[in-house]
Write a protein that holds these residues in place. Structure first.
Motif, PDB file in Angstrom:
ATOM      1  N   VAL A  53      -5.544 -15.640   0.744  1.00 28.72           N
ATOM      2  CA  VAL A  53      -5.394 -14.342   1.386  1.00 28.72           C
ATOM      3  C   VAL A  53      -6.745 -13.939   1.984  1.00 28.72           C
ATOM      4  CG1 VAL A  53      -4.877 -11.892   1.029  1.00 28.72           C
ATOM      5  CG2 VAL A  53      -3.557 -13.646  -0.177  1.00 28.72           C
ATOM      6  N   ILE A  54      -6.746 -13.577   3.252  1.00 32.69           N
ATOM      7  CA  ILE A  54      -7.974 -13.188   3.938  1.00 32.69           C
ATOM      8  C   ILE A  54      -8.254 -11.715   3.644  1.00 32.69           C
ATOM      9  CG2 ILE A  54      -9.194 -13.154   6.138  1.00 32.69           C
ATOM     10  CD1 ILE A  54      -8.185 -15.944   5.236  1.00 32.69           C
ATOM     11  N   ASP A  60      -9.980  -9.515   5.092  1.00 32.20           N
ATOM     12  CA  ASP A  60      -9.908  -8.656   6.275  1.00 32.20           C
ATOM     13  C   ASP A  60      -8.476  -8.292   6.656  1.00 32.20           C
ATOM     14  OD1 ASP A  60     -12.625  -8.603   6.503  1.00 32.20           O
ATOM     15  OD2 ASP A  60     -12.753 -10.151   8.046  1.00 32.20           O
ATOM     16  N   SER A  61      -7.479  -8.968   6.063  1.00 27.37           N
ATOM     17  CA  SER A  61      -6.078  -8.646   6.360  1.00 27.37           C
ATOM     18  C   SER A  61      -5.573  -7.465   5.542  1.00 27.37           C
ATOM     19  CB  SER A  61      -5.187  -9.863   6.092  1.00 27.37           C
ATOM     20  OG  SER A  61      -5.100 -10.144   4.698  1.00 27.37           O
ATOM     21  N   PRO A 119      -4.800  -3.909   4.856  1.00 27.44           N
ATOM     22  CA  PRO A 119      -4.736  -2.743   5.753  1.00 27.44           C
ATOM     23  C   PRO A 119      -5.560  -1.576   5.208  1.00 27.44           C
ATOM     24  CG  PRO A 119      -2.691  -2.960   4.518  1.00 27.44           C
ATOM     25  CD  PRO A 119      -3.494  -4.182   4.202  1.00 27.44           C
ATOM     26  N   ARG A 166      -0.608 -14.828   3.352  1.00 27.73           N
ATOM     27  CA  ARG A 166       0.079 -13.591   3.726  1.00 27.73           C
ATOM     28  C   ARG A 166       0.404 -12.757   2.497  1.00 27.73           C
ATOM     29  NH1 ARG A 166       6.208 -12.599   4.929  1.00 27.73           N
ATOM     30  NH2 ARG A 166       6.156 -10.522   5.847  1.00 27.73           N
ATOM     31  N   ASP A 180       2.053  -8.869   1.991  1.00 25.80           N
ATOM     32  CA  ASP A 180       2.577  -7.632   2.558  1.00 25.80           C
ATOM     33  C   ASP A 180       2.313  -6.527   1.546  1.00 25.80           C
ATOM     34  OD1 ASP A 180       4.002  -5.514   3.581  1.00 25.80           O
ATOM     35  OD2 ASP A 180       5.840  -6.639   3.961  1.00 25.80           O
ATOM     36  N   GLU A 207       1.928  -2.835  15.936  1.00 24.36           N
ATOM     37  CA  GLU A 207       2.498  -3.526  14.775  1.00 24.36           C
ATOM     38  C   GLU A 207       4.017  -3.397  14.760  1.00 24.36           C
ATOM     39  OE1 GLU A 207       1.587  -3.908   9.977  1.00 24.36           O
ATOM     40  OE2 GLU A 207       1.343  -1.955  10.967  1.00 24.36           O
TER      41      GLU A 207
END
Length: 570
Positions: free
Chosen positions: A367-368, A370-371, A373, A395, A397, A450
């Motif tokens: 998991v990055i 920077d992803s 939110p 990923r 969510d 988005e």
């Protein structure tokens, strides 16, 4: 065709002692009233909770609460004796001895629920999705949906009317045996329909059924959740009635095994979770929930537990039971470890290194950071947590999904500590998750670029509407059940008060729009059956919390202990 007379007179509850009800008949077949005040907030928590059975239970730290006073003299986290005859934390036992006048909404709700019943050859087999005469486009709202019928079924079971539930279970089981094809492709034998419609021929005086397995639905997606809800409802029927003969029927055993065969088959999966397409559950439109959505995983976990308790221990049944135990053990570790997010875990992910290789990797899904939110940093309280919406390679969510988290509590997919943390989050972020109408289906809404990318510019799922952050009254029953199971009924009471202020006046809408759920949904159907049934189930569970036992589960003894969350990513 003859139809049973409508039951429109509410039976008033005169007294209760140890949850025994005395019913007064006012004419034709009555309805067991929900024992409540016009505003149930008038009942003090100490009155409602002081009658919990006094059993020792593990102590948990909890700092956030809507009303701490009612917990200061009584530990709600003490273990209670469950409806299964085992000790655990499944369903607190209440005893309310006062007499109340039913809320005027209750009678109206029962009248609307009975009006929504669908008959096949003179027998009730379900309830239509919506009884909205003002709507010009019926679409498929005149059909019986498997997922939509669940709260209706629970309401009938709690009211002592199991016949319609039994008929529904057998009829959908019969439909399961139909040939299922989309274009030239045949679906698996275990697939359950999303919905079915009864066609009445007044000339020939015959009834017939047409079913939808996804081949005529918008998006052409098969409903993965239907089979899980069917198994869960079969267990609820068995728990409520004490009638094990239905589940033991060869056709029901076969039906469960066919559903399980679809889910437990071996493939290329490296995770115990179930891989799904977008739009295969309650969120039945493109919303970026493809992969391993929390709603499907929680329902899958609950269905496996339900099936394990009902399968016969013959050669074939034993084989499925062994597979179920192995899958449950793997799922409980995976979900509690990798899907769980609290303040500490969020901070850990924020500091992750990437591109790790080997068995010692901490960031196992790459998991990055920077992803992550921006909104989640402000949304996450110091005390609280939840299961994120989805986890797959590279990923995560981070959205909150109400149904998946509530089912995680009821199925004991969540540990006791995690269940408490979920309820802490609901209280700490009440304005965001509940607002003016319970309950947000997901949070936050997708907006701007988005929204265009994820939904494909879906005009129905605009921001804070429908599945994209809309408020769905049906979720009230799930929030209530989770509140009772965790010993925090004041959360449910507060939500029910909000619903009672508007639902009847607004005509029982399907959903509400807006960041706080203030406006009736722009395309919401009126007299939505599961909005009506969800309210009734919530009220009846507050009246008699032992009802929660038919939909709630404890962690089975065969489940192996898992590592604490602090070890989850190392």
């Amino acid at each position: 065709m003859d139809r049973p007379k409508k039951r429109v007179v509410l039976r008033a509850v005169n007294s209760m002692s140890s949850l025994a009800t005395s019913v007064e008949e006012n004419g034709v077949k009555g309805i067991r009233a929900v024992n409540s005040l016009s505003s149930i907030s008038e009942l003090e928590d100490s009155d409602l909770l002081a009658l919990l059975v006094d059993q020792p239970r593990l102590k948990l730290e909890r700092k956030n609460s809507y009303d701490e006073k009612s917990f200061s003299e009584l530990s709600l986290y003490d273990s209670v004796h469950s409806l299964d005859g085992r000790f655990g934390w499944e369903t607190p036992t209440f005893s309310i001895n006062d007499s109340f006048d039913p809320h005027p909404m209750v009678k109206k709700a029962w009248e609307a629920l009975f009006r929504s019943q669908v008959y096949f050859r003179g027998q009730p087999v379900g309830t239509i999705a919506a009884y909205d005469h003002a709507s010009e486009e019926v679409l498929n709202y005149d059909q019986v949906f498997v997922r939509d019928f669940v709260p209706s079924a629970l309401a009938f079971l709690m009211n002592g009317e199991p016949e319609i539930v039994k008929n529904f279970l057998l009829k959908t089981l019969q439909i399961q045996g139909h040939e299922k094809k989309i274009d030239r492709f045949k679906l698996g034998d275990g697939a359950m329909p999303a919905s079915f419609k009864v066609l009445h021929n007044p000339i020939k005086k015959t009834d017939s059924i047409i079913a939808d397995f996804g081949e005529i639905a918008i998006g052409r997606v098969a409903p993965v959740d239907s089979g899980f809800w069917w198994i869960i409802l079969l267990r609820a029927y068995t728990k409520s009635t004490g009638d094990h003969s239905l589940a033991e029927r060869p056709e029901c055993q076969k039906g469960m095994q066919l559903i399980l065969s679809l889910c437990l088959s071996e493939g290329f999966d490296t995770f115990p979770t179930l891989l799904c397409a977008d739009g295969c559950s309650m969120i039945d439109r493109r919303m970026g929930v493809y992969g391993y959505p929390i709603e499907i995983q929680a329902l899958f976990f609950m269905a496996l537990q339900s099936a394990h308790s009902m399968l016969k221990e013959d050669a074939e049944g034993k084989e499925f039971m062994d597979k179920i135990v192995k899958r449950l053990n793997a799922m409980s570790f995976h979900m509690r470890s990798y899907f769980w997010l609290d303040f500490q875990q969020l901070n850990d992910i924020y500091r992750y290194k990437t591109e790790e290789y080997s068995h010692t990797a901490v960031n196992k899904f790459n998991v990055i950071p920077d992803s992550i939110p921006d909104w989640v940093f402000d949304f996450m309280p110091l005390q609280g947590g939840y299961f994120v919406g989805n986890v797959s390679p590279a990923r995560m969510d981070f959205r909150w999904f109400a149904l998946g988290n509530c089912i995680a509590i009821l199925s004991s997919l969540a540990t006791p500590e995690q269940a408490m943390a979920i309820m802490d989050l609901v209280e700490a972020r009440w304005d965001e998750l509940v607002g003016e109408m319970p309950l947000k289906i997901c949070y936050p809404a997708l907006e701007s670029h988005e929204w265009r990318i994820v939904t494909g510019c879906d005009p129905k799922n605009t921001r804070w509407s429908y599945h994209n952050g809309g408020s769905w009254p049906v979720l009230l029953w799930l929030l209530t059940a989770a509140s009772i199971k965790t010993g925090r009924p004041q959360i449910a009471r507060r939500a029910i008060d909000l619903a009672e202020a508007r639902l009847l006046k607004d005509g029982w809408p399907e959903y509400y729009d807006g960041k706080s759920g203030r406006f009736i949904g722009k395309q919401a159907r009126k007299f939505q059956t599961w909005s009506i049934a969800g309210y009734l189930v919530a009220k009846m569970m507050m009246e008699d919390p032992t009802h929660v036992g038919m939909i709630s589960m404890e962690e089975e003894k065969h489940m192996k202990p898992v590592l604490n969350r602090s070890f989850s990513w190392s």
